[in-house]
Design a protein around this motif. Structure first.
Motif, PDB file in Angstrom:
ATOM      1  N   ASN A  73       0.827  -1.209   0.000  1.00  0.00           N
ATOM      2  CA  ASN A  73       0.000   0.000   0.000  1.00  0.00           C
ATOM      3  C   ASN A  73       0.861   1.258   0.000  1.00  0.00           C
ATOM      4  O   ASN A  73       0.545   2.241  -0.687  1.00  0.00           O
ATOM      5  CB  ASN A  73      -0.922   0.011   1.226  1.00  0.00           C
ATOM      6  CG  ASN A  73      -2.084  -0.941   1.088  1.00  0.00           C
ATOM      7  OD1 ASN A  73      -2.383  -1.428   0.013  1.00  0.00           O
ATOM      8  ND2 ASN A  73      -2.735  -1.231   2.205  1.00  0.00           N
ATOM      9  N   LEU A  74       1.941   1.248   0.780  1.00  0.00           N
ATOM     10  CA  LEU A  74       2.798   2.419   0.826  1.00  0.00           C
ATOM     11  C   LEU A  74       3.429   2.682  -0.535  1.00  0.00           C
ATOM     12  O   LEU A  74       3.452   3.823  -1.007  1.00  0.00           O
ATOM     13  CB  LEU A  74       3.894   2.234   1.888  1.00  0.00           C
ATOM     14  CG  LEU A  74       4.839   3.427   2.047  1.00  0.00           C
ATOM     15  CD1 LEU A  74       4.083   4.685   2.458  1.00  0.00           C
ATOM     16  CD2 LEU A  74       5.938   3.106   3.059  1.00  0.00           C
ATOM     17  N   ALA A  75       3.927   1.634  -1.183  1.00  0.00           N
ATOM     18  CA  ALA A  75       4.526   1.794  -2.508  1.00  0.00           C
ATOM     19  C   ALA A  75       3.505   2.324  -3.508  1.00  0.00           C
ATOM     20  O   ALA A  75       3.800   3.215  -4.318  1.00  0.00           O
ATOM     21  CB  ALA A  75       5.096   0.458  -2.991  1.00  0.00           C
ATOM     22  N   PHE A  76       2.282   1.785  -3.448  1.00  0.00           N
ATOM     23  CA  PHE A  76       1.234   2.185  -4.377  1.00  0.00           C
ATOM     24  C   PHE A  76       0.857   3.655  -4.191  1.00  0.00           C
ATOM     25  O   PHE A  76       0.873   4.451  -5.143  1.00  0.00           O
ATOM     26  CB  PHE A  76       0.003   1.297  -4.156  1.00  0.00           C
ATOM     27  CG  PHE A  76      -1.187   1.672  -4.991  1.00  0.00           C
ATOM     28  CD1 PHE A  76      -1.314   1.237  -6.294  1.00  0.00           C
ATOM     29  CD2 PHE A  76      -2.201   2.456  -4.451  1.00  0.00           C
ATOM     30  CE1 PHE A  76      -2.421   1.576  -7.068  1.00  0.00           C
ATOM     31  CE2 PHE A  76      -3.312   2.807  -5.216  1.00  0.00           C
ATOM     32  CZ  PHE A  76      -3.418   2.364  -6.519  1.00  0.00           C
ATOM     33  N   HIS A  77       0.522   4.043  -2.966  1.00  0.00           N
ATOM     34  CA  HIS A  77       0.055   5.406  -2.726  1.00  0.00           C
ATOM     35  C   HIS A  77       1.176   6.430  -2.864  1.00  0.00           C
ATOM     36  O   HIS A  77       0.964   7.520  -3.417  1.00  0.00           O
ATOM     37  CB  HIS A  77      -0.577   5.500  -1.340  1.00  0.00           C
ATOM     38  CG  HIS A  77      -1.872   4.773  -1.220  1.00  0.00           C
ATOM     39  ND1 HIS A  77      -2.987   5.108  -1.962  1.00  0.00           N
ATOM     40  CD2 HIS A  77      -2.253   3.718  -0.454  1.00  0.00           C
ATOM     41  CE1 HIS A  77      -3.988   4.308  -1.655  1.00  0.00           C
ATOM     42  NE2 HIS A  77      -3.565   3.450  -0.752  1.00  0.00           N
TER      43      HIS A  77
END
Length: 213
Positions: A65-69
């Protein structure tokens, strides 16, 4: 405390019309980009909680999620600056962007070859993603990357200097399912001055990539 913030647009909602409608710009920036900023900040808080509790059952999902956002936030922040209502054409020495023009010719053979490759990369991205011109510091050349979602299929260490958003939310209200038409139209609003500044900055920072001690 929020770590990431939504940047203001460098122009009003109507500045890129008719290539991109005011409605799309407003929704894209105020809703979609804002959601990536919130997602990155929320995920950082969730990771901090996991560290405090030493509870790592969700670590894989949180890191994804961190990489995506975060990647969504970064790419969109570049995207807004990469465009101008007075852009288009191609980078030329007489416009003060000769170094970028030379790099494109050296890396791709010609501006026409580069334009064709980036257009195809953006238009044929499966599902959601981006077409990106990036500076690759190991070889010192420019490369085109086809990015899935916001973070997949990316060369480590490469710095994006020109990004074409090929997610449906970037064009569907205006171009429907004609992604190719949208990508073709995007060339009319490219801000080559901004791209050239990003290219020069990326070259200056290339020494930060350490492949060996």
């Amino acid at each position: 405390m929020a770590v990431y913030t939504l940047p203001e647009l460098p122009y009003d909602y109507a500045a890129l019309a008719p290539v991109i409608s005011p409605e799309i710009i407003e929704l894209h920036h105020d809703k979609h980009h804002a959601a990536y900023v919130k997602g990155a900040n929320d995920t950082l808080e969730q990771l901090a909680e996991a560290r405090d509790k030493e509870s790592w059952g969700s670590i894989n999902g949180l890191e994804k999620n961190l990489a995506f956002h975060l990647s969504g936030h970064i790419l969109h922040s570049i995207y807004w600056q990469n465009m101008t209502g007075e852009g288009g054409g191609e980078p030329l020495e007489k416009d003060g962007v000769g170094e970028l023009a030379d790099a494109i010719a050296e890396s791709f053979g010609s501006f026409a070859g580069f334009k064709a490759q980036l257009t195809k990369a953006a238009a044929t991205t499966q599902g959601s993603g981006w077409g990106v011109l990036a500076y690759e510091p190991v070889s010192g050349r420019l490369v085109v990357e086809q990015i899935y979602d916001h973070q997949g299929n990316v060369g480590q260490g490469s710095t994006p200097v020109l990004v074409f958003d090929a997610w449906e939310h970037a064009f569907y209200l205006q171009y429907k399912n004609q992604k190719v038409d949208f990508i073709d139209a995007m060339w009319a609003v490219v801000n080559w001055q901004d791209v050239a500044r990003r290219y020069a900055a990326a070259k200056e920072r290339s020494y930060n990539l350490l492949l060996a001690p």
